[in-house]
Design a protein around this motif. Structure first.
Motif, short mmCIF file in Angstrom:
data_model
loop_
_atom_site.label_atom_id
_atom_site.label_comp_id
_atom_site.label_asym_id
_atom_site.label_seq_id
_atom_site.Cartn_x
_atom_site.Cartn_y
_atom_site.Cartn_z
N ALA A 73 0.83 -1.20 0.00
CA ALA A 73 0.00 0.00 0.00
C ALA A 73 0.87 1.25 0.00
CB ALA A 73 -0.94 -0.02 1.20
N GLN A 74 1.70 1.36 -1.01
CA GLN A 74 2.52 2.55 -1.19
C GLN A 74 2.97 2.60 -2.64
OE1 GLN A 74 6.31 2.41 0.92
NE2 GLN A 74 6.07 0.21 1.19
N GLY A 75 3.46 3.74 -3.05
CA GLY A 75 3.89 3.89 -4.44
C GLY A 75 2.70 3.87 -5.39
N THR A 76 2.90 3.26 -6.56
CA THR A 76 1.87 3.22 -7.60
C THR A 76 0.90 2.08 -7.36
OG1 THR A 76 3.42 4.14 -9.22
CG2 THR A 76 1.45 3.06 -10.07
N VAL A 77 -0.40 2.39 -7.43
CA VAL A 77 -1.45 1.37 -7.34
C VAL A 77 -2.06 1.24 -8.73
CG1 VAL A 77 -3.66 0.73 -6.34
CG2 VAL A 77 -1.94 1.87 -4.93
N ASP A 78 -1.99 0.05 -9.29
CA ASP A 78 -2.49 -0.21 -10.63
C ASP A 78 -3.88 -0.83 -10.53
OD1 ASP A 78 -1.20 -2.08 -13.52
OD2 ASP A 78 -2.98 -0.84 -13.25
N CYS A 79 -4.88 -0.09 -10.96
CA CYS A 79 -6.26 -0.57 -10.91
C CYS A 79 -6.71 -1.21 -12.23
CB CYS A 79 -7.20 0.58 -10.55
SG CYS A 79 -6.89 1.30 -8.93
N THR A 117 -2.15 12.57 -9.19
CA THR A 117 -1.40 11.33 -9.48
C THR A 117 -2.20 10.35 -10.34
OG1 THR A 117 -2.10 10.06 -7.53
CG2 THR A 117 -0.26 11.61 -7.25
N VAL A 118 -3.51 10.59 -10.53
CA VAL A 118 -4.33 9.69 -11.34
C VAL A 118 -3.85 9.73 -12.79
CG1 VAL A 118 -6.65 9.22 -12.22
CG2 VAL A 118 -6.33 9.94 -9.84
N GLN A 155 -7.53 -0.08 -15.36
CA GLN A 155 -7.87 0.99 -16.31
C GLN A 155 -7.31 2.35 -15.91
OE1 GLN A 155 -11.24 -1.21 -15.61
NE2 GLN A 155 -12.35 -0.46 -17.40
N PHE A 156 -6.82 2.45 -14.68
CA PHE A 156 -6.14 3.68 -14.27
C PHE A 156 -5.18 3.35 -13.13
CE2 PHE A 156 -9.80 3.58 -11.42
CZ PHE A 156 -9.28 3.98 -10.20
N THR A 157 -4.25 4.25 -12.88
CA THR A 157 -3.32 4.12 -11.76
C THR A 157 -3.37 5.39 -10.92
OG1 THR A 157 -1.43 5.05 -12.96
CG2 THR A 157 -1.77 2.67 -13.14
N PHE A 158 -2.87 5.28 -9.70
CA PHE A 158 -2.69 6.47 -8.86
C PHE A 158 -1.56 6.19 -7.89
CE2 PHE A 158 -5.67 3.87 -6.47
CZ PHE A 158 -5.28 4.02 -5.16
N GLU A 159 -1.07 7.26 -7.25
CA GLU A 159 0.03 7.15 -6.31
C GLU A 159 -0.48 7.34 -4.88
OE1 GLU A 159 3.25 6.54 -7.15
OE2 GLU A 159 2.75 6.47 -9.30
N ILE A 160 -0.05 6.46 -3.99
CA ILE A 160 -0.32 6.67 -2.57
C ILE A 160 0.54 7.85 -2.11
CG2 ILE A 160 -0.09 5.70 -0.26
CD1 ILE A 160 -2.24 4.32 -1.77
N PRO A 161 -0.06 8.88 -1.51
CA PRO A 161 0.75 9.99 -1.00
C PRO A 161 1.87 9.49 -0.10
CG PRO A 161 -1.57 10.57 -0.91
CD PRO A 161 -1.51 9.12 -1.30
N ALA A 162 3.03 10.08 -0.19
CA ALA A 162 4.19 9.63 0.58
C ALA A 162 3.89 9.58 2.08
CB ALA A 162 5.38 10.53 0.29
N TYR A 163 3.09 10.53 2.56
CA TYR A 163 2.78 10.58 3.99
C TYR A 163 1.92 9.39 4.42
CZ TYR A 163 1.87 12.70 8.54
OH TYR A 163 1.82 12.95 9.89
N TRP A 164 1.24 8.76 3.47
CA TRP A 164 0.38 7.61 3.78
C TRP A 164 1.09 6.28 3.60
CZ3 TRP A 164 -4.92 8.79 0.93
CH2 TRP A 164 -5.45 9.98 1.45
N ALA A 165 2.28 6.26 3.05
CA ALA A 165 2.95 5.02 2.68
C ALA A 165 3.08 4.08 3.89
CB ALA A 165 4.34 5.32 2.12
N GLY A 166 2.57 2.86 3.73
CA GLY A 166 2.63 1.86 4.78
C GLY A 166 1.68 2.09 5.93
N LYS A 167 0.85 3.15 5.86
CA LYS A 167 -0.07 3.47 6.96
C LYS A 167 -1.52 3.23 6.58
CE LYS A 167 2.99 7.27 8.36
NZ LYS A 167 3.07 8.75 8.55
N VAL A 168 -1.78 2.80 5.36
CA VAL A 168 -3.15 2.63 4.88
C VAL A 168 -3.30 1.27 4.21
CG1 VAL A 168 -3.47 5.11 4.55
CG2 VAL A 168 -2.62 3.70 2.65
#
Length: 233
Positions: free
Chosen positions: A84-90, A229-230, A92-105
Motif C-alpha cells: 500500500a505505497q507507491g503506484t497502485v495499478d487498478c 497522481t491519477v 484501467q487507471f493508476t494512482f500514487e499513494i501519497p508519501a505521507y500515507w505510505a505503509g499506513k493505509v
C-alpha cells in the motif's frame, strides 16, 4: 496524503463550508463506469474478471505482490503493508499513494462493477475511509458532495470516462461533532485527521485552529497530493 500546497485548497473548501452535511451518508461511494450499448444497456468492461475468479478473493487479502491484471485478477484485491505505497495499478487507471500515507493505509480495489473502484482506509478498519477513486462514464463529475464528504478532484481520460476522487474531511467532521455516525473510534479519528491533512493538523489542537484551516486543510492536501497522481495507461 508540501504543506505549502495545502493552502491552495483553503479558499475552495471555505466556500464549500456553507453546504449541508445532508448527503454525507451517500457521498464517497460512486457508481462504477460502463459503456452504453445501442439498446441503452451497460456492458462490463472487457478487462473485468468473471465470477469463476471470485474464489481467489480471500487469497489476495494482505498481499505484498503487485496488483494482478487480466484473467489473474480476482473480484476484489486488497493491498496492505508494503504493497500500500507507491503506484497502485487498478487496471484501467493508476494512482500514487501519497508519501505521507505510505505503509499506513490499506487499499481495496473492487472490480465487480463496470469499472474499478479503489478505496483507501486505515489498515484495521474498512469503515475508516480516507478516499475513494472510481472510474465513471462521461468526461465530467456530476456532483460535488458537501464539506464533510466531497469531490476532491476529477481526471478525464480523453475517451469518454473519468476518475472521481472523493474524500472525507475528517478535521471538519471532528470539529463539528459530525464523525460519530461513521463508526470509527477516537484513536482512529486522531489518525484520520493526521493522515487527511498530511500531518498539518492534530485532533487535540483542532479547537485552537482557525475555521478556514480546519475546513480546508484536508481538501488542500488531497487536491495536491492524490488527485494529480491519477493516470491512464
Amino acid at each position: 496524503m508540501r504543506m505549502t500546497r495545502v493552502g491552495q485548497g483553503l479558499a475552495a473548501a471555505a466556500c464549500a463550508a456553507a453546504l449541508s452535511l445532508g448527503c454525507l451518508a451517500g457521498c464517497g461511494a460512486p457508481v462504477a463506469d460502463g459503456q452504453a450499448t445501442d439498446d441503452g444497456q451497460e456492458q462490463a468492461a472487457t478487462s473485468a474478471p468473471t465470477q469463476d475468479e471470485a474464489s481467489a478473493t480471500d487469497e489476495a487479502s494482505g498481499q505484498d505482490d503487485a496488483t494482478p491484471t487480466g484473467d489473474e485478477r480476482p473480484l476484489t484485491v486488497r493491498l496492505d503493508g508494503s504493497a500500500a505505497q507507491g503506484t497502485v495499478d487498478c487496471g484501467q487507471f493508476t494512482f500514487e499513494i501519497p508519501a505521507y500515507w505510505a505503509g499506513k493505509v490499506a487499499v481495496s480495489i473492487d472490480y465487480e462493477g463496470f469499472g474499478p473502484v479503489a478505496t483507501i482506509t486505515l489498515p484495521d478498519d474498512d469503515q475508516a475511509v480516507l478516499a475513494t477513486l472510481s472510474l465513471l462514464d462521461g468526461d465530467e463529475a456530476q456532483s460535488g458532495g458537501d464539506i464533510g464528504s466531497h469531490l476532491a478532484g476529477s481526471v478525464a481520460d480523453g475517451n469518454g470516462s473519468h476518475v472521481e476522487v472523493w474524500t472525507y474531511n475528517w478535521p471538519w467532521l471532528v470539529a463539528n461533532d459530525a464523525a460519530g455516525s461513521l463508526g470509527v473510534s477516537d484513536d482512529e479519528l486522531a489518525t484520520l485527521v493526521d493522515l487527511a491533512t498530511g500531518g498539518l493538523l492534530d485532533v487535540d489542537t483542532l479547537a485552537d485552529e482557525d475555521e478556514e484551516t480546519v475546513n480546508g486543510a484536508e481538501y488542500g492536501f488531497s487536491a495536491a497530493e492524490l488527485v494529480p497522481t491519477v493516470a491512464f495507461g
